[in-house]
Design a protein around this motif. Structure first.
Motif, mmCIF file in Angstrom:
data_model
loop_
_atom_site.group_PDB
_atom_site.id
_atom_site.type_symbol
_atom_site.label_atom_id
_atom_site.label_comp_id
_atom_site.label_asym_id
_atom_site.label_seq_id
_atom_site.Cartn_x
_atom_site.Cartn_y
_atom_site.Cartn_z
ATOM 1 N N LYS A 1 -3.871 -0.872 1.793
ATOM 2 C CA LYS A 1 -4.045 -2.353 1.600
ATOM 3 C C LYS A 1 -2.390 -2.821 1.106
ATOM 4 O O LYS A 1 -2.410 -3.107 -0.076
ATOM 5 C CB LYS A 1 -4.887 -2.371 0.425
ATOM 6 C CG LYS A 1 -6.196 -1.926 0.958
ATOM 7 C CD LYS A 1 -7.335 -2.045 -0.467
ATOM 8 C CE LYS A 1 -8.630 -1.594 -0.371
ATOM 9 N NZ LYS A 1 -9.374 -1.783 -1.479
ATOM 10 N N PRO A 2 -1.711 -3.301 2.252
ATOM 11 C CA PRO A 2 -0.456 -3.793 2.020
ATOM 12 C C PRO A 2 -0.526 -5.249 1.469
ATOM 13 O O PRO A 2 -1.760 -5.837 1.858
ATOM 14 C CB PRO A 2 0.267 -3.975 3.321
ATOM 15 C CG PRO A 2 -1.102 -3.815 4.477
ATOM 16 C CD PRO A 2 -2.134 -3.210 3.743
ATOM 17 N N ASP A 3 0.430 -5.643 0.720
ATOM 18 C CA ASP A 3 0.347 -7.051 0.247
ATOM 19 C C ASP A 3 1.878 -7.762 0.438
ATOM 20 O O ASP A 3 2.825 -6.902 1.083
ATOM 21 C CB ASP A 3 -0.230 -7.178 -0.984
ATOM 22 C CG ASP A 3 0.703 -6.119 -2.072
ATOM 23 O OD1 ASP A 3 2.134 -5.924 -1.881
ATOM 24 O OD2 ASP A 3 0.077 -5.853 -3.062
ATOM 25 N N GLY A 4 2.234 -8.724 -0.283
ATOM 26 C CA GLY A 4 3.402 -9.276 -0.114
ATOM 27 C C GLY A 4 4.677 -8.576 -0.832
ATOM 28 O O GLY A 4 5.899 -8.994 -0.571
ATOM 29 N N GLY B 1 4.427 -2.202 1.276
ATOM 30 C CA GLY B 1 3.886 -1.616 2.492
ATOM 31 C C GLY B 1 3.925 -0.277 2.505
ATOM 32 O O GLY B 1 3.557 0.696 1.736
ATOM 33 N N THR B 2 4.136 0.431 3.893
ATOM 34 C CA THR B 2 4.121 1.796 4.297
ATOM 35 C C THR B 2 4.991 2.564 3.276
ATOM 36 O O THR B 2 4.304 3.657 2.788
ATOM 37 C CB THR B 2 4.592 1.895 5.879
ATOM 38 O OG1 THR B 2 4.054 1.084 6.499
ATOM 39 C CG2 THR B 2 4.362 3.149 5.924
ATOM 40 N N PHE B 3 6.080 2.007 2.831
ATOM 41 C CA PHE B 3 6.975 2.997 1.926
ATOM 42 C C PHE B 3 6.642 3.246 0.693
ATOM 43 O O PHE B 3 6.983 3.766 -0.282
ATOM 44 C CB PHE B 3 8.565 2.767 2.110
ATOM 45 C CG PHE B 3 8.550 2.938 3.643
ATOM 46 C CD1 PHE B 3 8.414 4.007 4.539
ATOM 47 C CD2 PHE B 3 9.712 1.789 4.150
ATOM 48 C CE1 PHE B 3 8.777 4.080 5.929
ATOM 49 C CE2 PHE B 3 10.145 2.167 5.763
ATOM 50 C CZ PHE B 3 9.703 3.239 6.385
ATOM 51 N N GLY B 4 5.772 2.173 0.108
ATOM 52 C CA GLY B 4 5.268 2.187 -1.240
ATOM 53 C C GLY B 4 6.142 1.643 -2.324
ATOM 54 O O GLY B 4 5.876 1.692 -3.445
ATOM 55 N N ARG C 1 0.358 2.157 -4.893
ATOM 56 C CA ARG C 1 0.877 2.065 -3.674
ATOM 57 C C ARG C 1 0.002 1.431 -2.684
ATOM 58 O O ARG C 1 -1.356 1.410 -3.091
ATOM 59 C CB ARG C 1 1.266 3.351 -3.171
ATOM 60 C CG ARG C 1 2.336 4.335 -3.778
ATOM 61 C CD ARG C 1 2.430 5.709 -3.358
ATOM 62 N NE ARG C 1 2.773 5.869 -1.859
ATOM 63 C CZ ARG C 1 4.332 5.989 -1.695
ATOM 64 N NH1 ARG C 1 5.176 5.964 -2.674
ATOM 65 N NH2 ARG C 1 4.898 5.970 -0.484
ATOM 66 N N ALA C 2 0.504 0.781 -1.722
ATOM 67 C CA ALA C 2 -0.338 0.113 -0.437
ATOM 68 C C ALA C 2 -1.329 1.242 -0.088
ATOM 69 O O ALA C 2 -2.469 1.004 0.353
ATOM 70 C CB ALA C 2 0.381 -0.514 0.357
ATOM 71 N N GLY C 3 -0.713 2.401 0.320
ATOM 72 C CA GLY C 3 -1.357 3.486 0.857
ATOM 73 C C GLY C 3 -1.600 4.636 -0.159
ATOM 74 O O GLY C 3 -0.610 5.011 -0.790
ATOM 75 N N ARG C 4 -2.800 4.820 -0.494
ATOM 76 C CA ARG C 4 -3.218 6.079 -1.286
ATOM 77 C C ARG C 4 -4.404 6.726 -1.082
ATOM 78 O O ARG C 4 -5.255 6.154 -0.162
ATOM 79 C CB ARG C 4 -3.350 5.318 -2.613
ATOM 80 C CG ARG C 4 -4.446 4.119 -2.820
ATOM 81 C CD ARG C 4 -4.489 3.422 -4.135
ATOM 82 N NE ARG C 4 -5.835 2.680 -4.224
ATOM 83 C CZ ARG C 4 -6.043 1.905 -5.442
ATOM 84 N NH1 ARG C 4 -5.208 2.141 -6.599
ATOM 85 N NH2 ARG C 4 -7.291 0.977 -5.523
ATOM 86 N N TYR C 5 -4.425 7.785 -1.586
ATOM 87 C CA TYR C 5 -5.737 8.814 -1.192
ATOM 88 C C TYR C 5 -6.680 8.475 -2.181
ATOM 89 O O TYR C 5 -6.654 8.261 -3.384
ATOM 90 C CB TYR C 5 -5.284 10.155 -1.442
ATOM 91 C CG TYR C 5 -4.044 10.616 -0.628
ATOM 92 C CD1 TYR C 5 -4.047 10.315 0.902
ATOM 93 C CD2 TYR C 5 -2.998 11.049 -0.915
ATOM 94 C CE1 TYR C 5 -3.207 10.789 1.619
ATOM 95 C CE2 TYR C 5 -1.955 11.360 0.089
ATOM 96 C CZ TYR C 5 -2.078 11.124 1.244
ATOM 97 O OH TYR C 5 -0.839 11.628 2.160
ATOM 98 N N ARG C 6 -7.935 8.744 -1.571
ATOM 99 C CA ARG C 6 -9.336 8.370 -2.453
ATOM 100 C C ARG C 6 -10.223 9.553 -2.245
ATOM 101 O O ARG C 6 -10.218 10.440 -1.105
ATOM 102 C CB ARG C 6 -9.834 7.066 -1.687
ATOM 103 C CG ARG C 6 -9.038 5.784 -2.076
ATOM 104 C CD ARG C 6 -8.765 5.693 -3.544
ATOM 105 N NE ARG C 6 -9.761 5.724 -4.414
ATOM 106 C CZ ARG C 6 -10.765 4.514 -4.469
ATOM 107 N NH1 ARG C 6 -10.469 3.384 -3.774
ATOM 108 N NH2 ARG C 6 -11.636 4.667 -5.288
ATOM 109 N N SER C 7 -11.162 9.642 -3.293
ATOM 110 C CA SER C 7 -12.426 10.595 -2.718
ATOM 111 C C SER C 7 -13.291 10.236 -1.530
ATOM 112 O O SER C 7 -13.112 9.085 -1.159
ATOM 113 C CB SER C 7 -13.145 10.729 -3.947
ATOM 114 O OG SER C 7 -12.691 11.391 -5.157
ATOM 115 N N PRO C 8 -13.708 11.424 -0.663
ATOM 116 C CA PRO C 8 -14.397 11.012 0.354
ATOM 117 C C PRO C 8 -15.631 9.810 0.163
ATOM 118 O O PRO C 8 -16.276 10.003 -0.750
ATOM 119 C CB PRO C 8 -15.069 12.350 0.876
ATOM 120 C CG PRO C 8 -14.371 13.346 0.150
ATOM 121 C CD PRO C 8 -13.526 12.536 -0.945
#
Length: 350
Positions: free
Chosen positions: A250-253, A256-259, A267-274
């Motif tokens: 979920k990137p925003d202003g 982004g990818t590098f966090g 972070r924009a990219g993060r791990y979640r439970s299934p």
């Protein structure tokens, strides 16, 4: 088509000094009570397995497997992720990766690499003793610090990096071949094998070694903005292991990818439970089933929001609800008839 096995759970993230998470018996009972059918064992945890002994003694492995089976569980794979990482470490990461090595190998990269190599080889023999035909690991990385090409990479650097990585792994892969065990590299950021192109580079550098295969974990591809469904179409023949781990991007202003060096929760990219992230597991399970991938569905819990206890409770029924019993019958078989060539001619107006 083939029915995926499961549900199973990777024990690494659940290890703790408190019961039941501090012993194999405790974790087996805990996992079985939650509805899991298999466990993936992190071999660096000596409270779960003595890897050196397992590599030398089939009797030890028979007893280990018997203990796990007594709880109604199977061992899905042995994991050497941390040891595999240490097979190839760039000096920039020496200090941090020393945390994964025994004390007598710290501050000694050459000794650390040799220890890691022996550990991964022990896992080949241990897997054979346990009756397993696949083992999970990391490739390690010599090139990751050049992932974003600034300053510009000099010509030939990438080729040399993969040649060296293959040189380190080829004797290990040959041992796995002698043991009849596939090596499933988890395709993962931070490793030199982190997407499809890098896997192909490594595979080519190993001479297309038949034991060089993939642990498929879609969560890492969401964070890279890679098509994790099409990945199965490209590489299904190499997928020998499967981690069920969710993630979201979920990137925003600001991020982004590098966090932005932020903690996982920020972070924009993060791990979640299934089930809590963005991954389409229904399509993944369908694809893996259609392609006949003979894998265990192993939950790996890495969530920055939900507790591990809740993630584990929810993980088994989540996986079970996605496993497809592969059909052995066509839905329109009832309309089938013996071939009548004369009738066929009539239908075609011949």
């Amino acid at each position: 088509m083939k029915t995926i096995k499961g549900p199973a759970v990777f024990l690494a993230q659940f290890m703790d000094d408190k019961a039941p998470f501090n012993s194999l018996d405790g974790l087996c009972k805990w996992a079985a009570d939650l509805g899991y059918k298999g466990i993936q064992i992190p071999t660096w945890e000596n409270r779960l397995i003595d890897l050196t002994t397992a590599g030398e003694s089939k009797t030890y492995c028979d007893e280990l497997r018997g203990k796990v089976n007594d709880y109604g569980l199977e061992i899905t794979e042995l994991s050497t992720h941390l040891q595999g990482q240490l097979v190839a470490v760039h000096p920039a990461y020496d200090l941090m990766f020393d945390n994964f090595a025994p004390d007598d190998c710290k501050n000694n990269p050459k000794k650390r690499t040799e220890w890691a190599r022996k550990q991964v080889i022990s896992a080949a023999h241990a897997s054979k003793h346990l009756g397993l035909d696949v083992s999970a690991t990391f490739s390690g990385s010599l090139l990751w610090h050049t992932m974003h090409p600034w300053p510009q990479r000099p010509a030939g650097l990438v080729e040399m990096g993969f040649e060296e990585l293959a040189k380190r792994w080829l004797p290990i892969l040959n041992t796995y071949d002698e043991c009849g065990v596939d090596v499933a590299y988890e395709i993962h950021p931070g490793e030199d094998l982190h997407d499809g192109v890098t896997f192909e580079r490594f595979l080519e550098a190993t001479g297309n070694h038949k034991r060089c295969n993939i642990l498929y974990d879609p969560s890492h591809f969401v964070l890279q903005q890679l098509d994790y469904i099409a990945y199965i179409d490209h590489y299904h023949e190499f997928i020998k292991a499967f981690h069920v781990k969710d993630s979201e991007f979920k990137p925003d202003g600001k991020r982004g990818t590098f966090g932005g060096y932020s903690d996982w929760q920020d972070r924009a990219g993060r791990y979640r439970s299934p089930g809590d992230g963005q991954i389409d597991f229904k399509t993944i399970f369908t694809k893996l089933t259609e392609y006949g991938c003979d894998v265990w569905a192993v939950m790996e819990w890495e969530c920055c929001v939900k507790s591990p206890e809740q993630g584990a409770r929810e993980g088994a029924p989540f996986i079970a609800s996605h496993i497809i019993e592969a059909t052995q019958k066509r839905f329109d078989d009832f309309a089938g008839e013996d071939i009548d060539k004369e009738q066929l001619k009539k239908i075609l107006g011949l």
